[in-house]
Design an enzyme around this catalytic site. Structure first.
Site, PDB file in Angstrom:
ATOM      1  N   ARG A   1      40.733  43.065  41.118  1.00 14.84           N
ATOM      2  CA  ARG A   1      39.405  42.736  41.658  1.00 14.84           C
ATOM      3  C   ARG A   1      39.210  41.222  41.781  1.00 14.84           C
ATOM      4  NH1 ARG A   1      34.078  44.870  42.148  1.00 14.84           N
ATOM      5  NH2 ARG A   1      32.446  43.453  41.436  1.00 14.84           N
TER       6      ARG A   1
ATOM      7  N   LEU B   1      30.410  41.865  46.911  1.00 17.79           N
ATOM      8  CA  LEU B   1      31.150  42.954  46.261  1.00 17.79           C
ATOM      9  C   LEU B   1      30.170  43.769  45.428  1.00 17.79           C
ATOM     10  CD1 LEU B   1      34.368  41.147  44.962  1.00 17.79           C
ATOM     11  CD2 LEU B   1      34.353  43.123  46.485  1.00 17.79           C
ATOM     12  N   SER B   2      30.213  45.092  45.567  1.00 16.21           N
ATOM     13  CA  SER B   2      29.398  45.948  44.711  1.00 16.21           C
ATOM     14  C   SER B   2      29.995  45.995  43.307  1.00 16.21           C
ATOM     15  CB  SER B   2      29.316  47.365  45.290  1.00 16.21           C
ATOM     16  OG  SER B   2      28.596  47.373  46.497  1.00 16.21           O
ATOM     17  N   ALA B   3      29.214  46.476  42.367  1.00 15.52           N
ATOM     18  CA  ALA B   3      29.690  46.596  40.990  1.00 15.52           C
ATOM     19  C   ALA B   3      30.837  47.606  40.913  1.00 15.52           C
ATOM     20  CB  ALA B   3      28.543  47.023  40.083  1.00 15.52           C
TER      21      ALA B   3
END
Length: 361
Positions: free
Chosen positions: A38, A63-65
């Site tokens: 990530r 970026l989403s969690a």
């Protein structure tokens, strides 16, 4: 959104935490998450936050969690050979993980509103293909990205087996999204503050399941003020692979089978050396929700008693680390068996490099 699991020290520990919390539940999804770090999708100055279960936004980059991405990946029920459309494809992080599961005969398309984010996604994709050893553990369905508003997709576009929308969908656009699906297909999107899974079971029949409460920035509405006309988005064509590509896929697959047979005979398996990392026992904390620029971020705060307990845990870990020599715990670097085998074959160098996708390592 985020803050559902504790922060990890690296990508593997983040995935361990997501598995423990039941956000990652299947082996295919776990393999895809472990294969792509990530942090590689963060700007360098923000990488310290990469393994926290938090969304990240910088300018148009978002970026989403991790807990959201893992729920999305599980809900999509991905299988090799399917077609996938990512609406609001952003950095390409999710599209690349999906591509690892779809394999060489899948279709992997993304639509992104911002051209600078498209360029960022292409850079990250190129970095992954050229440098990551994980690339050689899979046959990859490389994503293709186009710039445009995902609410203006050409009506004559092909339909997809799987569709994900990474922005909040208003109720009036629900049918538009559904029509992007083939019969039997799955659509996952934030709808009315709920991450929603919709399965098309017939020409006009649907099954809907609410997965969890979320808060996403809404889709940007098309702006026709300048010309008064819609700017249709034309998705990439579904290309047929060349004979050279098919040969490369077949040869790499055969070599992988040989490697597997050899390692099984030697009792080594194909796994990388163990990481020898002691997992920390982390305590759950209270959640604090912070609103910033229409995005929702979650963080955790601790009470004084938690801090005292945490200090005791850290002290205990320090004693254990002192008892074990670091030199004894350091594993050998992982070996890229496929690369080694290809380079050892009695083939012309150009053919070897073609089989390795001209990768840098």
């Amino acid at each position: 959104m985020g803050g559902a699991v504790s922060a990890g020290e690296d990508n593997d520990e983040l995935i361990d935490n997501l598995k423990e919390a039941q956000y990652i539940r299947t082996e295919l999804v776990e393999q895809a998450f472990r294969a792509i770090d990530r942090a590689d999708y963060y700007l360098e100055e923000f990488k310290d936050n990469a393994y926290k279960d938090l969304a990240w936004k910088h300018g148009n980059i978002h970026l989403s969690a991790p807990c959201i991405y893992s729920e999305v990946m599980e809900a999509l029920d991905l299988q090799p050979g399917l077609s996938f459309l990512n609406l609001g494809s952003g950095t390409g992080y999710l599209s690349s993980m999906v591509g690892l599961i779809l394999g060489p005969f899948g279709v992997n398309h993304g639509v992104e509103l911002h051209s600078d984010v498209i360029e960022y996604a292409k850079q990250k994709l190129d970095f992954f293909i050229k440098t990551s050893d994980s690339f050689d553990k899979f046959e990859f369905c490389e994503p293709s990205f186009v710039t445009g508003n995902c609410l203006e997709i050409s009506p004559d576009c092909t339909q997809y087996d799987r569709v994900y929308c990474g922005a909040g969908v208003q109720k009036e656009h629900e049918d538009y999204m559904k029509n992007l699906l083939k019969i039997g297909g799955i659509l996952v999107m934030p709808l009315e503050e709920k991450l929603t899974k919709i399965t098309r079971i017939g020409p006009s029949a649907w099954e809907t399941k609410k997965i969890l409460a979320v808060s996403f920035a809404p889709l940007i509405q098309p702006n026709h003020a300048e010309s008064g006309k819609s700017r249709l988005v034309h998705l990439p064509p579904v290309a047929v692979r060349s004979l050279q590509d098919l040969a490369r896929i077949a040869i790499r697959g055969t070599i992988k089978k040989i490697i597997h047979q050899e390692t099984m005979r030697n009792g080594n398996g194909l796994k990388n050396p163990p990481r020898f990392k002691r997992r920390r026992v982390r305590r759950r904390r209270m959640e604090t929700i912070v609103f910033l620029d229409r995005e929702v971020f979650a963080s955790r705060i601790s009470s004084p008693s938690d801090d005292n307990n945490n200090s005791e845990d850290i002290e205990e870990e320090r004693h254990e680390e002192e008892e074990t020599k670091p030199s004894e715990l350091k594993p050998d670097p992982p070996v890229n068996f496929l690369r080694e085998k290809v380079l050892s074959l009695p083939l012309p160098d150009p053919l070897k490099y073609y089989l390795l996708y001209y990768r840098e390592k």
